[in-house]
Enzyme design. Structure first.
Site, PDB file in Angstrom:
ATOM      1  N   GLY A  15      19.303 -58.337 -45.862  1.00  0.00           N
ATOM      2  CA  GLY A  15      19.086 -59.144 -46.949  1.00  0.00           C
ATOM      3  C   GLY A  15      20.808 -60.101 -47.199  1.00  0.00           C
ATOM      4  O   GLY A  15      21.198 -60.649 -47.816  1.00  0.00           O
ATOM      5  N   ALA A  16      20.690 -60.208 -46.033  1.00  0.00           N
ATOM      6  CA  ALA A  16      22.408 -60.764 -45.654  1.00  0.00           C
ATOM      7  C   ALA A  16      22.520 -62.683 -45.387  1.00  0.00           C
ATOM      8  O   ALA A  16      23.120 -63.173 -45.810  1.00  0.00           O
ATOM      9  CB  ALA A  16      22.423 -60.625 -44.092  1.00  0.00           C
ATOM     10  N   VAL A  67      12.823 -55.107 -42.956  1.00  0.00           N
ATOM     11  CA  VAL A  67      13.412 -53.824 -43.050  1.00  0.00           C
ATOM     12  C   VAL A  67      12.606 -52.646 -43.751  1.00  0.00           C
ATOM     13  O   VAL A  67      12.752 -51.867 -43.384  1.00  0.00           O
ATOM     14  CB  VAL A  67      14.304 -52.986 -44.431  1.00  0.00           C
ATOM     15  N   ASN A  94      20.870 -53.623 -48.867  1.00  0.00           N
ATOM     16  CA  ASN A  94      21.524 -54.289 -49.888  1.00  0.00           C
ATOM     17  C   ASN A  94      19.516 -55.556 -50.135  1.00  0.00           C
ATOM     18  O   ASN A  94      19.282 -55.246 -50.791  1.00  0.00           O
ATOM     19  CB  ASN A  94      22.086 -55.182 -50.140  1.00  0.00           C
ATOM     20  N   SER A 149      20.901 -51.059 -58.849  1.00  0.00           N
ATOM     21  CA  SER A 149      20.719 -51.717 -59.983  1.00  0.00           C
ATOM     22  C   SER A 149      20.981 -51.544 -61.203  1.00  0.00           C
ATOM     23  O   SER A 149      20.742 -49.913 -61.659  1.00  0.00           O
ATOM     24  CB  SER A 149      19.164 -52.501 -59.727  1.00  0.00           C
ATOM     25  N   TYR A 163      10.015 -51.758 -59.297  1.00  0.00           N
ATOM     26  CA  TYR A 163      11.136 -51.970 -58.851  1.00  0.00           C
ATOM     27  C   TYR A 163      12.421 -50.982 -59.757  1.00  0.00           C
ATOM     28  O   TYR A 163      13.171 -50.240 -59.410  1.00  0.00           O
ATOM     29  CB  TYR A 163      11.878 -53.507 -59.645  1.00  0.00           C
ATOM     30  N   LYS A 167      14.758 -48.616 -57.315  1.00  0.00           N
ATOM     31  CA  LYS A 167      16.252 -48.292 -58.062  1.00  0.00           C
ATOM     32  C   LYS A 167      16.689 -47.854 -58.303  1.00  0.00           C
ATOM     33  O   LYS A 167      17.394 -46.494 -57.848  1.00  0.00           O
ATOM     34  CB  LYS A 167      16.812 -49.322 -58.691  1.00  0.00           C
ATOM     35  N   ILE A 196      22.966 -61.134 -62.410  1.00  0.00           N
ATOM     36  CA  ILE A 196      23.594 -61.681 -61.367  1.00  0.00           C
ATOM     37  C   ILE A 196      22.329 -63.226 -61.402  1.00  0.00           C
ATOM     38  O   ILE A 196      20.947 -63.267 -60.011  1.00  0.00           O
ATOM     39  CB  ILE A 196      23.993 -61.493 -60.725  1.00  0.00           C
TER      40      ILE A 196
HETATM   41  N1  LIG Z   1      20.676 -60.423 -58.568  1.00  0.00           N
HETATM   42  C1  LIG Z   1      20.751 -59.554 -59.851  1.00  0.00           C
HETATM   43  O1  LIG Z   1      20.690 -59.716 -60.671  1.00  0.00           O
HETATM   44  C2  LIG Z   1      20.616 -58.610 -59.299  1.00  0.00           C
HETATM   45  C3  LIG Z   1      20.826 -56.729 -59.849  1.00  0.00           C
HETATM   46  C4  LIG Z   1      20.988 -55.358 -59.721  1.00  0.00           C
HETATM   47  C5  LIG Z   1      20.511 -55.712 -58.304  1.00  0.00           C
HETATM   48  N2  LIG Z   1      20.102 -56.702 -57.240  1.00  0.00           N
HETATM   49  C6  LIG Z   1      19.858 -56.107 -55.568  1.00  0.00           C
HETATM   50  O2  LIG Z   1      20.794 -56.834 -55.277  1.00  0.00           O
HETATM   51  C7  LIG Z   1      19.889 -56.872 -53.937  1.00  0.00           C
HETATM   52  C8  LIG Z   1      20.159 -58.551 -53.407  1.00  0.00           C
HETATM   53  O3  LIG Z   1      19.401 -59.367 -54.787  1.00  0.00           O
HETATM   54  P1  LIG Z   1      20.152 -60.376 -54.207  1.00  0.00           P
HETATM   55  O4  LIG Z   1      19.999 -60.912 -56.313  1.00  0.00           O
HETATM   56  O5  LIG Z   1      20.863 -60.886 -53.574  1.00  0.00           O
HETATM   57  O6  LIG Z   1      18.770 -61.023 -54.018  1.00  0.00           O
HETATM   58  P2  LIG Z   1      18.435 -62.660 -52.391  1.00  0.00           P
HETATM   59  O7  LIG Z   1      17.169 -62.510 -53.019  1.00  0.00           O
HETATM   60  O8  LIG Z   1      19.345 -63.342 -52.717  1.00  0.00           O
HETATM   61  O9  LIG Z   1      18.959 -62.149 -51.411  1.00  0.00           O
HETATM   62  C9  LIG Z   1      17.849 -60.474 -51.104  1.00  0.00           C
HETATM   63  C10 LIG Z   1      17.658 -60.859 -49.321  1.00  0.00           C
HETATM   64  O10 LIG Z   1      16.911 -60.091 -49.082  1.00  0.00           O
HETATM   65  C11 LIG Z   1      15.422 -60.438 -48.078  1.00  0.00           C
HETATM   66  N3  LIG Z   1      14.679 -59.234 -48.307  1.00  0.00           N
HETATM   67  C12 LIG Z   1      13.580 -59.833 -48.482  1.00  0.00           C
HETATM   68  N4  LIG Z   1      12.086 -58.647 -48.536  1.00  0.00           N
HETATM   69  C13 LIG Z   1      12.667 -57.958 -47.284  1.00  0.00           C
HETATM   70  C14 LIG Z   1      12.953 -58.041 -45.926  1.00  0.00           C
HETATM   71  N5  LIG Z   1      11.321 -56.874 -46.531  1.00  0.00           N
HETATM   72  N6  LIG Z   1      13.686 -57.215 -44.977  1.00  0.00           N
HETATM   73  C15 LIG Z   1      14.805 -58.312 -44.705  1.00  0.00           C
HETATM   74  N7  LIG Z   1      15.125 -58.743 -46.224  1.00  0.00           N
HETATM   75  C16 LIG Z   1      14.456 -58.734 -46.573  1.00  0.00           C
HETATM   76  C17 LIG Z   1      15.791 -61.539 -49.002  1.00  0.00           C
HETATM   77  O11 LIG Z   1      14.983 -62.712 -47.961  1.00  0.00           O
HETATM   78  C18 LIG Z   1      16.669 -62.243 -49.137  1.00  0.00           C
HETATM   79  O12 LIG Z   1      17.057 -63.294 -48.212  1.00  0.00           O
HETATM   80  C19 LIG Z   1      18.787 -56.657 -54.042  1.00  0.00           C
HETATM   81  O13 LIG Z   1      18.570 -55.378 -53.392  1.00  0.00           O
HETATM   82  C20 LIG Z   1      18.124 -56.616 -55.440  1.00  0.00           C
HETATM   83  O14 LIG Z   1      17.517 -56.196 -56.036  1.00  0.00           O
HETATM   84  C21 LIG Z   1      20.375 -57.122 -57.458  1.00  0.00           C
END
Ligand SMILES: NC(=O)c1ccc[n+]([C@@H]2O[C@H](COP(=O)([O-])OP(=O)(O)OC[C@H]3O[C@@H](n4cnc5c(N)ncnc54)[C@H](O)[C@@H]3O)[C@@H](O)[C@H]2O)c1
Length: 261
Positions: A15-16, A67, A94, A149, A163, A167, A196
């Site tokens: 998820g980079a 993934v 991630n 999360s 979700y 988590k 976030i």
């Molecule tokens: N943003 C928040 O408030 C928050 C809070 C708690 C947990 N998280 C967790 O943090 C992680 C990142 O969240 P974020 O806010 O950066 O989200 P984001 O959507 O900005 O980034 C996630 C990335 O994962 C990629 N992705 C999704 N499905 C995929 C797959 N099948 N294979 C490969 N890549 C894939 C997406 O294309 C995206 O670039 C997630 O696991 C999310 O559940 C986020």
């Protein structure tokens, strides 16, 4: 913490392409690791690559990968192993989110809706650990971090059943893998971020709140602000440091004190 600690290390971040994963990849590359970053979104991944290159942050090698795909994981990790003589030091699971879903009552959730989130969030973390474990075990060293999360420790503002379940599942996976891999010099920990505004789903949630609701969310956070991707990258940096070798099986909330346990 010196840059030297990570110099020459090999890291994998899923998820980079966006949000937290992009910040983690940038930080690890800046610290001297060679970062292999995967994302299903090729364009986003290119943006991460350009961002890292433009700031002279270090080495980033992109891979378009889903993934959910076990064969793609195997091929990717084989390539990385060939390139680095079997060395993989760090895995950050991630990639994830809500798969574009909105909250619906459980009776309206299809098997496909459920599986879509399960396979990415929990299935992706499982496949990642399975792919790198033999390499880490062979070298007697590894640092794995699963991005769970606050939802996994409680309930989710998203309202999305799968979700919250994935988590919480990632926390179980973290503990079980810490137990299994600890004797091999591999630590496995989880980070539980707070809210976030880093992705379309959280942005949508934020905008759906009234100013009073937004105020209450911030006021309910002891440090009185929302999180940033950098906050999470800093926590990752701590957990993957070589000297963090006595910390495993833990869930670190990085949420400004929103959850305290
Ligand atoms: N943003 C928040 O408030 C928050 C809070 C708690 C947990 N998280 C967790 O943090 C992680 C990142 O969240 P974020 O806010 O950066 O989200 P984001 O959507 O900005 O980034 C996630 C990335 O994962 C990629 N992705 C999704 N499905 C995929 C797959 N099948 N294979 C490969 N890549 C894939 C997406 O294309 C995206 O670039 C997630 O696991 C999310 O559940 C986020």
């Amino acid at each position: 913490m010196s840059r030297d600690a990570f110099e020459g290390q090999v890291a994998i971040v899923t998820g980079a392409g966006h949000g937290l994963g992009q910040a983690m990849a940038g930080m690890l590359a800046e610290l001297g690791a060679v970062v292999h970053g995967a994302d299903v979104a090729a364009g986003e991944l290119r943006a991460t690559q350009q961002w890292i290159a433009a700031a002279d942050r270090g080495a980033f090698v992109p891979r378009t990968l889903d993934v959910r795909d076990s064969l793609a994981w195997e091929a990717w990790v084989d390539d990385i192993a060939d390139r680095h003589d079997g060395q993989v030091d760090i895995l950050i699971n991630n990639a994830g989110g809500v798969a574009g879903q909105m909250h619906h009552p459980i009776e309206q959730i299809s098997d496909e809706d459920w599986a879509a989130v399960m396979e990415v969030n929990l299935g992706g973390a499982f496949r990642g650990i399975r792919a790198v474990a033999p390499l880490m075990k062979a070298r007697g060293y590894g640092r794995i971090v699963n991005i769970t999360s606050g939802a996994g420790r409680s309930w989710s503002l998203t309202g999305i059943q799968a979700y919250t379940s994935t988590k919480a599942g990632e926390i179980g996976l973290t503990r079980q893998m810490a137990f299994e891999l600890g004797p091999h010099g591999i630590t496995v920990n989880a980070i539980a971020p707070g809210f976030i505004r880093s992705n379309p789903a959280t942005e949508r949630q934020w905008r759906a709140m009234s100013p009073e609701e937004q105020g209450r969310l911030v006021a309910g956070t002891p440090v009185r602000r929302l999180g940033t991707p950098q906050d999470i990258a800093w926590a990752v940096r701590f957990l993957v440091h070589p000297q963090s070798d006595f910390i495993t099986g833990q869930v670190l909330s990085v949420d400004g004190g929103h959850q305290m346990f």
